[in-house]
Design an enzyme around this catalytic site. Sequence first.
Site, PDB file in Angstrom:
ATOM      1  N   ASP A   1       0.932  -1.255   0.118  1.00 13.86           N
ATOM      2  CA  ASP A   1      -0.075  -0.117  -0.075  1.00 13.86           C
ATOM      3  C   ASP A   1       1.082   1.193  -0.011  1.00 13.86           C
ATOM      4  O   ASP A   1       1.941   1.341   0.508  1.00 13.86           O
ATOM      5  CB  ASP A   1      -0.969  -0.111   1.328  1.00 13.86           C
ATOM      6  CG  ASP A   1      -2.070   0.747   1.083  1.00 13.86           C
ATOM      7  OD1 ASP A   1      -2.258   1.346  -0.130  1.00 13.86           O
ATOM      8  OD2 ASP A   1      -2.852   1.293   2.055  1.00 13.86           O
TER       9      ASP A   1
ATOM     10  N   HIS B   1       2.268   3.249  -8.974  1.00 11.55           N
ATOM     11  CA  HIS B   1       2.049   2.016  -9.121  1.00 11.55           C
ATOM     12  C   HIS B   1       3.107   1.449  -9.967  1.00 11.55           C
ATOM     13  O   HIS B   1       3.573   0.162  -9.888  1.00 11.55           O
ATOM     14  CB  HIS B   1       0.848   1.865  -9.989  1.00 11.55           C
ATOM     15  CG  HIS B   1      -0.500   2.183  -9.227  1.00 11.55           C
ATOM     16  ND1 HIS B   1      -0.700   1.796  -8.060  1.00 11.55           N
ATOM     17  CD2 HIS B   1      -1.414   2.938  -9.783  1.00 11.55           C
ATOM     18  CE1 HIS B   1      -1.623   2.422  -7.418  1.00 11.55           C
ATOM     19  NE2 HIS B   1      -2.430   3.090  -8.511  1.00 11.55           N
TER      20      HIS B   1
ATOM     21  N   LEU C   1      11.046 -20.617  -4.624  1.00 14.99           N
ATOM     22  CA  LEU C   1       9.988 -19.529  -3.959  1.00 14.99           C
ATOM     23  C   LEU C   1       8.707 -19.690  -4.618  1.00 14.99           C
ATOM     24  O   LEU C   1       8.675 -19.750  -6.044  1.00 14.99           O
ATOM     25  CB  LEU C   1      10.356 -18.163  -3.946  1.00 14.99           C
ATOM     26  CG  LEU C   1       9.408 -17.091  -3.442  1.00 14.99           C
ATOM     27  CD1 LEU C   1       9.216 -16.987  -1.943  1.00 14.99           C
ATOM     28  CD2 LEU C   1       9.801 -15.776  -3.951  1.00 14.99           C
TER      29      LEU C   1
HETATM   30  C1  IPE Z   1      -5.197  -2.988  -0.126  1.00 18.66           C
HETATM   31  O1  IPE Z   1      -5.155  -1.462  -0.388  1.00 18.66           O
HETATM   32  C2  IPE Z   1      -5.294  -3.489  -1.439  1.00 18.66           C
HETATM   33  C3  IPE Z   1      -4.178  -3.738  -2.121  1.00 18.66           C
HETATM   34  C4  IPE Z   1      -2.914  -3.302  -1.597  1.00 18.66           C
HETATM   35  C5  IPE Z   1      -4.142  -4.591  -3.365  1.00 18.66           C
HETATM   36  P1  IPE Z   1      -6.137  -0.343  -0.565  1.00 18.66           P
HETATM   37  O2  IPE Z   1      -5.438   0.795  -0.582  1.00 18.66           O
HETATM   38  O3  IPE Z   1      -7.050  -0.737  -1.522  1.00 18.66           O
HETATM   39  O4  IPE Z   1      -6.818  -0.431   1.093  1.00 18.66           O
HETATM   40  P2  IPE Z   1      -7.867   0.457   1.648  1.00 18.66           P
HETATM   41  O5  IPE Z   1      -8.806   0.759   0.862  1.00 18.66           O
HETATM   42  O6  IPE Z   1      -6.892   1.590   2.085  1.00 18.66           O
HETATM   43  O7  IPE Z   1      -8.278  -0.222   2.944  1.00 18.66           O
HETATM   44  C1  IPE Z   2      -1.589   0.117  -3.377  1.00 15.20           C
HETATM   45  O1  IPE Z   2      -1.285   1.612  -3.332  1.00 15.20           O
HETATM   46  C2  IPE Z   2      -1.768  -0.320  -4.825  1.00 15.20           C
HETATM   47  C3  IPE Z   2      -3.352  -0.864  -4.934  1.00 15.20           C
HETATM   48  C4  IPE Z   2      -4.268  -0.862  -4.106  1.00 15.20           C
HETATM   49  C5  IPE Z   2      -3.434  -1.404  -6.443  1.00 15.20           C
HETATM   50  P1  IPE Z   2      -2.576   2.512  -3.370  1.00 15.20           P
HETATM   51  O2  IPE Z   2      -3.013   2.951  -4.840  1.00 15.20           O
HETATM   52  O3  IPE Z   2      -3.804   2.179  -2.618  1.00 15.20           O
HETATM   53  O4  IPE Z   2      -1.916   3.837  -2.659  1.00 15.20           O
HETATM   54  P2  IPE Z   2      -2.336   4.756  -1.706  1.00 15.20           P
HETATM   55  O5  IPE Z   2      -2.876   4.025  -0.583  1.00 15.20           O
HETATM   56  O6  IPE Z   2      -3.568   5.684  -2.417  1.00 15.20           O
HETATM   57  O7  IPE Z   2      -1.325   5.856  -1.168  1.00 15.20           O
HETATM   58 MG    MG Z   3      -4.160   2.494  -0.470  1.00 14.00          MG
END
Ligand code: IPE
Ligand code: IPE
Ligand code: MG
Length: 262
Positions: free
Chosen positions: A29, A46, A140
């Site tokens: 995240d 990303h 792995l």
């Molecule tokens: C969790 O991250 C899902 C992934 C990393 C794929 P999110 O960014 O979607 O989670 P929330 O919405 O903050 O809980």
């Molecule tokens: C995690 O990073 C990637 C996915 C959920 C696909 P985020 O896109 O949720 O990044 P933040 O949480 O907005 O910083």
């Molecule tokens: Mg996120």
Amino acid sequence: MKSPAGHASSTAEIPPHGDVPRHVAIIMDGNGRWAKRRHLPRFAGHRRGVEAVRATVKACAEHGVGFLTLFAFSSENWRRPPDEVALLMQLFIGALENEVQKLHRNGIRLKVIGDQTRFDRKIQALIADGERTTASNTGLTLTIAANYGGRWDILQAFNRFLKENPSKAEGAIRESDLTPFLSMSYAPEPDLFIRTGGEQRVSNFLLWQLAYTELHFTDALWPDFNAAALEAAFASYRERERRFGRTSEQLDDATLPVATGA
Ligand code: IPE
Ligand code: IPE
Ligand code: MG
């Protein structure tokens, strides 16, 4: 009680556990915030996140971790703006096209968990190809959770179990009936869960499998996660006392008998 692959259930017996986690599960995240801090579009975060995936796979393989599971796209991430979803799908396609041969050369087995029916045919075919190509690798096991949700997983397991066992009496379903149908039945339960990006929640990741997993939260944003951050998580893991319901005194005295549940 063992899974079909021979792994212990943490609620039925004490699973083997050492200094290096056998299974590491990560919520990657913070990509969006990484980009925002640099006044870049979310997509840039990303893209950098894919590089952090490469570094993490390499570091886990070097540490002798058996299973690495990465949450790439949740069943709730479809709620994001359509252009972000489309870009994430493009990145997923690119990674499948470019990385599978590299994984294969390094003896890594690729698995993808989640409801694939919502992906277009091209993605489904690439996933099938990648899994087939790497199926007999013994290094792995890298699992990518894509359109995955912990609740979806438990429900699909129940539905598949009931389809195969329509006459099963109400109240007679045991844990060991269900676990072979969970999407990670080939892996031990995670020893270590890591979530980057500072949030302290599970966001519908491996709900069943995290029953006795050690949780590690770090403020590092996913694109900044690297071998040193992984070492820090492992160091924290080594300090944990994994009791699985027992007392500390029982752990100190290995001669004390341990009753197992279930
Ligand atoms: C969790 O991250 C899902 C992934 C990393 C794929 P999110 O960014 O979607 O989670 P929330 O919405 O903050 O809980
Ligand atoms: C995690 O990073 C990637 C996915 C959920 C696909 P985020 O896109 O949720 O990044 P933040 O949480 O907005 O910083
Ligand atoms: Mg996120």
